[in-house]
Design a protein around this motif. Sequence first.
Motif, PDB file in Angstrom:
ATOM      1  N   ASP A  34       0.775  -1.402   0.087  1.00  8.88           N
ATOM      2  CA  ASP A  34       0.154   0.480   0.139  1.00  8.88           C
ATOM      3  C   ASP A  34       0.674   1.111   0.116  1.00  8.88           C
ATOM      4  O   ASP A  34       0.598   2.501   0.607  1.00  8.88           O
ATOM      5  N   THR A  35       2.170   0.746  -0.310  1.00 10.53           N
ATOM      6  CA  THR A  35       3.023   2.181  -0.651  1.00 10.53           C
ATOM      7  C   THR A  35       3.856   2.609  -1.879  1.00 10.53           C
ATOM      8  O   THR A  35       3.866   4.161  -1.995  1.00 10.53           O
ATOM      9  N   ALA A  36       3.265   1.549  -3.205  1.00 10.20           N
ATOM     10  CA  ALA A  36       3.586   2.245  -4.450  1.00 10.20           C
ATOM     11  C   ALA A  36       2.693   3.281  -4.904  1.00 10.20           C
ATOM     12  O   ALA A  36       1.607   3.298  -4.157  1.00 10.20           O
ATOM     13  N   ASP A  37       2.701   4.187  -4.952  1.00 10.26           N
ATOM     14  CA  ASP A  37       2.030   5.781  -6.225  1.00 10.26           C
ATOM     15  C   ASP A  37       0.808   5.802  -4.910  1.00 10.26           C
ATOM     16  O   ASP A  37       0.068   6.370  -4.908  1.00 10.26           O
ATOM     17  N   ALA A  38       1.253   6.402  -3.502  1.00  9.31           N
ATOM     18  CA  ALA A  38       0.980   6.722  -2.560  1.00  9.31           C
ATOM     19  C   ALA A  38       0.129   7.403  -2.872  1.00  9.31           C
ATOM     20  O   ALA A  38      -1.006   7.845  -2.928  1.00  9.31           O
ATOM     21  N   GLU A  39       0.773   8.732  -3.380  1.00 15.70           N
ATOM     22  CA  GLU A  39       0.840  10.142  -3.333  1.00 15.70           C
ATOM     23  C   GLU A  39      -0.420  10.348  -5.283  1.00 15.70           C
ATOM     24  O   GLU A  39      -1.451  11.155  -4.243  1.00 15.70           O
ATOM     25  N   GLU A  40      -0.090   9.693  -5.437  1.00 10.16           N
ATOM     26  CA  GLU A  40      -1.467   9.556  -6.826  1.00 10.16           C
ATOM     27  C   GLU A  40      -2.545   8.704  -6.943  1.00 10.16           C
ATOM     28  O   GLU A  40      -3.599   9.797  -6.745  1.00 10.16           O
ATOM     29  N   ARG A  41      -2.902   7.769  -5.665  1.00 11.10           N
ATOM     30  CA  ARG A  41      -3.894   6.854  -5.432  1.00 11.10           C
ATOM     31  C   ARG A  41      -4.612   8.370  -5.059  1.00 11.10           C
ATOM     32  O   ARG A  41      -5.786   8.078  -4.436  1.00 11.10           O
ATOM     33  N   GLU A  42      -3.947   8.569  -3.274  1.00 12.28           N
ATOM     34  CA  GLU A  42      -4.575   9.253  -2.667  1.00 12.28           C
ATOM     35  C   GLU A  42      -5.246  10.446  -3.683  1.00 12.28           C
ATOM     36  O   GLU A  42      -6.274  11.107  -2.805  1.00 12.28           O
ATOM     37  N   ARG A  43      -4.427  11.151  -3.905  1.00 11.46           N
ATOM     38  CA  ARG A  43      -4.948  12.592  -4.498  1.00 11.46           C
ATOM     39  C   ARG A  43      -6.420  11.976  -5.876  1.00 11.46           C
ATOM     40  O   ARG A  43      -7.264  12.893  -5.737  1.00 11.46           O
ATOM     41  N   ALA A  44      -6.097  11.111  -6.708  1.00 14.26           N
ATOM     42  CA  ALA A  44      -7.144  10.345  -7.235  1.00 14.26           C
ATOM     43  C   ALA A  44      -8.594  10.288  -7.128  1.00 14.26           C
ATOM     44  O   ALA A  44      -9.755  10.798  -6.994  1.00 14.26           O
ATOM     45  N   HIS A  45      -8.421   9.239  -5.748  1.00 11.13           N
ATOM     46  CA  HIS A  45      -9.716   9.248  -4.866  1.00 11.13           C
ATOM     47  C   HIS A  45     -10.176  10.987  -4.096  1.00 11.13           C
ATOM     48  O   HIS A  45     -11.222  10.983  -3.898  1.00 11.13           O
ATOM     49  N   ARG A  46      -9.074  11.130  -3.391  1.00  9.48           N
ATOM     50  CA  ARG A  46     -10.005  12.543  -2.895  1.00  9.48           C
ATOM     51  C   ARG A  46     -10.941  13.557  -4.048  1.00  9.48           C
ATOM     52  O   ARG A  46     -11.185  14.196  -3.971  1.00  9.48           O
ATOM     53  N   GLU A  47      -9.975  13.822  -5.153  1.00  7.77           N
ATOM     54  CA  GLU A  47     -10.337  14.638  -6.147  1.00  7.77           C
ATOM     55  C   GLU A  47     -12.019  13.885  -7.030  1.00  7.77           C
ATOM     56  O   GLU A  47     -12.072  14.814  -7.433  1.00  7.77           O
ATOM     57  N   ARG A  48     -12.091  12.756  -6.890  1.00  3.74           N
ATOM     58  CA  ARG A  48     -13.492  12.182  -7.142  1.00  3.74           C
ATOM     59  C   ARG A  48     -14.618  12.521  -6.461  1.00  3.74           C
ATOM     60  O   ARG A  48     -15.423  11.805  -6.190  1.00  3.74           O
ATOM     61  N   ASP A  81     -14.392   7.532  -2.120  1.00  4.68           N
ATOM     62  CA  ASP A  81     -13.704   8.647  -2.194  1.00  4.68           C
ATOM     63  C   ASP A  81     -13.994   9.975  -1.831  1.00  4.68           C
ATOM     64  O   ASP A  81     -13.021  10.666  -1.301  1.00  4.68           O
ATOM     65  N   ASP A  82     -14.960   9.669  -1.360  1.00  6.78           N
ATOM     66  CA  ASP A  82     -15.731  10.436   0.043  1.00  6.78           C
ATOM     67  C   ASP A  82     -14.522  10.778   0.832  1.00  6.78           C
ATOM     68  O   ASP A  82     -14.729  12.229   1.891  1.00  6.78           O
ATOM     69  N   MET A  83     -14.659   9.557   1.223  1.00  3.95           N
ATOM     70  CA  MET A  83     -14.169   9.314   2.947  1.00  3.95           C
ATOM     71  C   MET A  83     -12.869  10.025   2.375  1.00  3.95           C
ATOM     72  O   MET A  83     -11.988  10.261   3.515  1.00  3.95           O
ATOM     73  N   PHE A  84     -11.784   9.725   1.762  1.00  4.87           N
ATOM     74  CA  PHE A  84     -10.462  10.055   1.066  1.00  4.87           C
ATOM     75  C   PHE A  84     -10.543  11.525   1.268  1.00  4.87           C
ATOM     76  O   PHE A  84      -9.790  12.527   1.788  1.00  4.87           O
ATOM     77  N   ALA A  85     -11.316  12.355   0.755  1.00  4.68           N
ATOM     78  CA  ALA A  85     -11.799  13.997   0.435  1.00  4.68           C
ATOM     79  C   ALA A  85     -11.784  14.376   2.229  1.00  4.68           C
ATOM     80  O   ALA A  85     -11.404  15.676   2.446  1.00  4.68           O
ATOM     81  N   SER A  86     -12.948  13.283   2.880  1.00  2.00           N
ATOM     82  CA  SER A  86     -13.432  14.387   4.139  1.00  2.00           C
ATOM     83  C   SER A  86     -11.773  13.945   5.307  1.00  2.00           C
ATOM     84  O   SER A  86     -11.434  14.984   5.661  1.00  2.00           O
ATOM     85  N   HIS A 119       2.038   5.074   3.494  1.00  4.99           N
ATOM     86  CA  HIS A 119       0.634   3.984   3.089  1.00  4.99           C
ATOM     87  C   HIS A 119      -0.509   4.496   3.222  1.00  4.99           C
ATOM     88  O   HIS A 119      -1.297   5.397   3.868  1.00  4.99           O
ATOM     89  N   VAL A 120      -0.825   4.185   2.230  1.00  6.14           N
ATOM     90  CA  VAL A 120      -2.522   4.970   1.524  1.00  6.14           C
ATOM     91  C   VAL A 120      -3.568   3.779   1.106  1.00  6.14           C
ATOM     92  O   VAL A 120      -3.461   3.175   0.176  1.00  6.14           O
TER      93      VAL A 120
END
Length: 226
Positions: A34-48, A81-86, A119-120
């Motif tokens: 859960d460490t690979a592409d952590a930044e990109e994955r987190e951003r994609a979730h919260r932007e949706r 996605d809403d949980m990541f944004a929150s 970790h994301v």
Amino acid sequence: MAQQDSARQAAEGTPAAETPEPAESGEDLEFLDDTADAEERERAHRERGTARPITVVGNPVLHRRCQDVTEFDDKLTQLIDDMFASQRAAEGVGLAANQIGVDLRVFVYDCPDDDGVRHVGAICNPVIEELPAESRVLDESNEGCLSVPTAYAPLARPDYAVCRGQDAQGKPVVVRGTGYFARCLQHETDHLDGYLYIDRLSKRDRKDALRQMAEGTPRYETVPND
Ligand code: ZN
């Protein structure tokens, strides 16, 4: 879970606990990366997603066991996605569904481990694995929770955790964490069982945490209790 209380921790000079080698119990466990592409994955979730206000201690949804996730559908994807944004809006490192008022066993996290590695992920129907007592090392760091805004209290927890559950597609996953991330996995699983970290404190420390909350002002939107 709230961000690490670094200022206070540094002031107290809490020594970093020695992390033991992972327990031998899970010989052939395939741990999720859960460490690979952590930044990109987190951003994609919260932007949706859309940030929602956070429920606080006293709201019934935080004080009962949540329902198992049984439908791994688009609705669940949107919730995650809403949980990541929150979580981002409230500057948290972990968030359980009941913290945005949803009675479902799923949590998300964006949390550094003992080595500062990010970790994301999202885990449905989480269960914390029991560790053999001899490999258990307690970490007494401060802990905080978005649902007990502005409060922190020291709480001893094992500094290594293994959490089993399912991903957003329903596939079985096993995640392991050290340091603050180990604390996060335990804290978020507790939420879905209906417990806050203050429920694990002494009467006196719990009272003190509630006093800190009463005196502080959260930096994010909360759901008022009736
Ligand atoms: Zn929490």
